[in-house]
Design a protein around this motif. Structure first.
Motif, PDB file in Angstrom:
ATOM      1  N   GLY A  35     -60.246  57.862 -39.021  1.00  0.00           N
ATOM      2  CA  GLY A  35     -59.026  57.270 -38.494  1.00  0.00           C
ATOM      3  C   GLY A  35     -59.190  56.263 -37.372  1.00  0.00           C
ATOM      4  N   ASP A  36     -58.039  55.783 -36.869  1.00  0.00           N
ATOM      5  CA  ASP A  36     -57.925  54.624 -35.976  1.00  0.00           C
ATOM      6  C   ASP A  36     -58.564  53.416 -36.662  1.00  0.00           C
ATOM      7  N   CYS A  37     -57.942  53.046 -37.752  1.00  0.00           N
ATOM      8  CA  CYS A  37     -58.524  52.074 -38.675  1.00  0.00           C
ATOM      9  C   CYS A  37     -58.319  50.628 -38.253  1.00  0.00           C
ATOM     10  N   VAL A  38     -57.131  50.279 -37.745  1.00  0.00           N
ATOM     11  CA  VAL A  38     -56.783  48.853 -37.663  1.00  0.00           C
ATOM     12  C   VAL A  38     -56.289  48.397 -36.300  1.00  0.00           C
ATOM     13  N   SER A  39     -55.954  49.283 -35.401  1.00  0.00           N
ATOM     14  CA  SER A  39     -55.317  48.880 -34.152  1.00  0.00           C
ATOM     15  C   SER A  39     -56.282  48.093 -33.276  1.00  0.00           C
ATOM     16  N   GLY A  40     -55.904  46.854 -32.964  1.00  0.00           N
ATOM     17  CA  GLY A  40     -56.735  46.027 -32.109  1.00  0.00           C
ATOM     18  C   GLY A  40     -56.473  44.552 -32.349  1.00  0.00           C
ATOM     19  N   PRO A  41     -56.863  43.697 -31.393  1.00  0.00           N
ATOM     20  CA  PRO A  41     -56.588  42.255 -31.485  1.00  0.00           C
ATOM     21  C   PRO A  41     -57.632  41.515 -32.314  1.00  0.00           C
ATOM     22  N   LEU A  42     -57.902  42.024 -33.505  1.00  0.00           N
ATOM     23  CA  LEU A  42     -58.978  41.477 -34.328  1.00  0.00           C
ATOM     24  C   LEU A  42     -58.450  41.131 -35.715  1.00  0.00           C
ATOM     25  N   TRP A  43     -58.823  41.905 -36.729  1.00  0.00           N
ATOM     26  CA  TRP A  43     -58.457  41.603 -38.115  1.00  0.00           C
ATOM     27  C   TRP A  43     -57.804  42.840 -38.741  1.00  0.00           C
ATOM     28  N   PRO A  44     -56.604  43.223 -38.308  1.00  0.00           N
ATOM     29  CA  PRO A  44     -56.022  44.480 -38.801  1.00  0.00           C
ATOM     30  C   PRO A  44     -55.727  44.474 -40.296  1.00  0.00           C
ATOM     31  N   GLU A  45     -55.113  43.435 -40.798  1.00  0.00           N
ATOM     32  CA  GLU A  45     -54.748  43.441 -42.221  1.00  0.00           C
ATOM     33  C   GLU A  45     -55.980  43.315 -43.110  1.00  0.00           C
ATOM     34  N   GLU A  46     -56.915  42.468 -42.733  1.00  0.00           N
ATOM     35  CA  GLU A  46     -58.123  42.318 -43.530  1.00  0.00           C
ATOM     36  C   GLU A  46     -58.908  43.628 -43.584  1.00  0.00           C
ATOM     37  N   THR A  47     -58.942  44.327 -42.464  1.00  0.00           N
ATOM     38  CA  THR A  47     -59.635  45.611 -42.419  1.00  0.00           C
ATOM     39  C   THR A  47     -58.917  46.643 -43.279  1.00  0.00           C
ATOM     40  N   ALA A  48     -57.592  46.701 -43.165  1.00  0.00           N
ATOM     41  CA  ALA A  48     -56.820  47.646 -43.967  1.00  0.00           C
ATOM     42  C   ALA A  48     -57.017  47.384 -45.459  1.00  0.00           C
ATOM     43  N   ALA A  49     -57.054  46.108 -45.837  1.00  0.00           N
ATOM     44  CA  ALA A  49     -57.218  45.776 -47.250  1.00  0.00           C
ATOM     45  C   ALA A  49     -58.565  46.279 -47.775  1.00  0.00           C
ATOM     46  N   VAL A  50     -59.623  46.132 -46.982  1.00  0.00           N
ATOM     47  CA  VAL A  50     -60.933  46.632 -47.394  1.00  0.00           C
ATOM     48  C   VAL A  50     -60.907  48.152 -47.511  1.00  0.00           C
ATOM     49  N   LEU A  51     -60.343  48.815 -46.526  1.00  0.00           N
ATOM     50  CA  LEU A  51     -60.329  50.277 -46.528  1.00  0.00           C
ATOM     51  C   LEU A  51     -59.496  50.835 -47.672  1.00  0.00           C
ATOM     52  N   ARG A  52     -58.393  50.185 -47.974  1.00  0.00           N
ATOM     53  CA  ARG A  52     -57.585  50.645 -49.100  1.00  0.00           C
ATOM     54  C   ARG A  52     -58.374  50.560 -50.405  1.00  0.00           C
ATOM     55  N   GLN A  53     -59.218  49.549 -50.525  1.00  0.00           N
ATOM     56  CA  GLN A  53     -60.020  49.373 -51.735  1.00  0.00           C
ATOM     57  C   GLN A  53     -61.109  50.443 -51.855  1.00  0.00           C
ATOM     58  N   ARG A  76     -49.147  41.592 -27.134  1.00  0.00           N
ATOM     59  CA  ARG A  76     -50.377  41.649 -26.340  1.00  0.00           C
ATOM     60  C   ARG A  76     -51.026  43.033 -26.392  1.00  0.00           C
ATOM     61  N   THR A  77     -50.275  44.052 -26.843  1.00  0.00           N
ATOM     62  CA  THR A  77     -50.872  45.377 -26.995  1.00  0.00           C
ATOM     63  C   THR A  77     -51.597  45.461 -28.339  1.00  0.00           C
ATOM     64  N   ALA A  78     -52.588  46.355 -28.421  1.00  0.00           N
ATOM     65  CA  ALA A  78     -53.356  46.492 -29.662  1.00  0.00           C
ATOM     66  C   ALA A  78     -52.467  46.896 -30.833  1.00  0.00           C
ATOM     67  N   ASP A  79     -51.576  47.860 -30.586  1.00  0.00           N
ATOM     68  CA  ASP A  79     -50.711  48.334 -31.676  1.00  0.00           C
ATOM     69  C   ASP A  79     -49.658  47.298 -32.045  1.00  0.00           C
ATOM     70  N   GLY A  80     -49.085  46.631 -31.046  1.00  0.00           N
ATOM     71  CA  GLY A  80     -48.088  45.602 -31.322  1.00  0.00           C
ATOM     72  C   GLY A  80     -48.671  44.423 -32.092  1.00  0.00           C
ATOM     73  N   PHE A  81     -49.866  44.012 -31.711  1.00  0.00           N
ATOM     74  CA  PHE A  81     -50.548  42.931 -32.416  1.00  0.00           C
ATOM     75  C   PHE A  81     -50.768  43.302 -33.878  1.00  0.00           C
ATOM     76  N   SER A  82     -51.257  44.508 -34.099  1.00  0.00           N
ATOM     77  CA  SER A  82     -51.575  44.935 -35.458  1.00  0.00           C
ATOM     78  C   SER A  82     -50.321  45.089 -36.309  1.00  0.00           C
ATOM     79  N   PHE A  83     -49.254  45.650 -35.728  1.00  0.00           N
ATOM     80  CA  PHE A  83     -48.004  45.804 -36.477  1.00  0.00           C
ATOM     81  C   PHE A  83     -47.523  44.457 -37.003  1.00  0.00           C
ATOM     82  N   ALA A  84     -47.628  43.423 -36.181  1.00  0.00           N
ATOM     83  CA  ALA A  84     -47.111  42.108 -36.559  1.00  0.00           C
ATOM     84  C   ALA A  84     -47.875  41.502 -37.734  1.00  0.00           C
ATOM     85  N   LEU A  85     -49.128  41.885 -37.925  1.00  0.00           N
ATOM     86  CA  LEU A  85     -49.957  41.269 -38.959  1.00  0.00           C
ATOM     87  C   LEU A  85     -50.154  42.139 -40.195  1.00  0.00           C
ATOM     88  N   LEU A  86     -49.829  43.413 -40.108  1.00  0.00           N
ATOM     89  CA  LEU A  86     -50.046  44.294 -41.243  1.00  0.00           C
ATOM     90  C   LEU A  86     -49.018  44.061 -42.346  1.00  0.00           C
TER      91      LEU A  86
END
Length: 249
Positions: A35-53, A76-86
């Motif tokens: 767990g804690d797969c995607v939260s962070g100011p990096l590549w949340p959706e790209e990471t989630a897509a790989v993990l789902r596969q 600016r928060t890790a979770d807020g950033f990730s929510f916006a891109l997922l």
């Protein structure tokens, strides 16, 4: 039997890709994600897509739980950033993750403890830095969970702990994608591993019992640090580049 254990990727796609490449050589029978797969100011959706596969058995981390409802959190928060891109598909995948998972009769998976996803099982933050909780404290946090091997994450610090009273072993593989951070819950503290490498662990069942191997992998952490800084998180940039949290003295 050989099982790979990953945890705390935090949207760090290059670190995850380094682990995936290493797994091709290790060829485990199973790979699990704590767990804690995607939260962070990096590549949340790209990471989630790989993990789902991958289809890996995955448990929900505390940030996985928070990020899917972080609509009103600042970007600016890790979770807020990730929510916006997922994507909605990735959010649905995170929502559906179980809080815990019994992989086999021997192996139990959780993120924090078997009962709470944001409590440290293998670190004592009220004591000296890097202090290991005593055995009784760990047993109380297990809440009666009696599996011979318990895999947990959350702390980002690799540990293998044997509980002599119950003949159980706890494995914490460390973090794939975030080698240090600070937090204010339940009190102000920071966790640091001291190098920027991606980490995961291997478990092997032998005639003598389970053996454990920590894997420490280089990857393009400069790319990850620059991405964090580009997304207005220089604190993450320092962590990803150095493995220590905060300015280097």
């Amino acid at each position: 039997m050989k099982i790979a254990v990953v945890s705390d990727i935090h949207g760090n796609l290059p670190a995850l890709e380094a682990v995936l490449e290493d797994l091709e050589h290790e060829a485990p029978d199973e790979t699990v994600n704590l767990g804690d797969c995607v939260s962070g100011p990096l590549w949340p959706e790209e990471t989630a897509a790989v993990l789902r596969q991958t289809g890996w058995p995955t448990v929900r981390g505390n940030h996985d739980r928070v990020v899917v409802s972080a609509r009103n959190m600042p970007r600016r928060t890790a979770d807020g950033f990730s929510f916006a891109l997922l994507s909605e598909e990735s959010k649905a995948w995170l929502r559906d993750l179980p809080a815990t998972l019994r992989l086999t009769d021997e192996i139990f998976l959780c993120h924090g403890t078997p009962e709470v996803d944001d409590v440290y099982l293998t670190e004592e933050i009220t004591g000296p830095k890097g202090h290991l909780p005593d055995e009784q404290t760990i047993l109380e946090a297990l809440g009666g969970e009696s599996s011979p091997v318990i895999c947990c994450g959350h702390t980002h610090i690799p540990r293998v702990i044997r509980l002599s009273k119950t003949d159980q072993t706890i494995l914490n593989p460390g973090s794939v994608g975030l080698p240090s951070y600070d937090d204010s819950h339940p009190l102000r503290h920071k966790m640091e591993i001291g190098s920027p490498h991606a980490r995961y662990a291997l478990m092997r069942k032998t005639s003598a019992g389970w053996s454990f191997t920590e894997k420490v992998l280089p990857y393009d952490w400069e790319k990850a640090a620059i991405e964090a800084e580009r997304n207005s998180r220089p604190d993450w940039g320092r962590s990803l580049r150095h493995g220590f949290f905060g300015p280097l003295s």
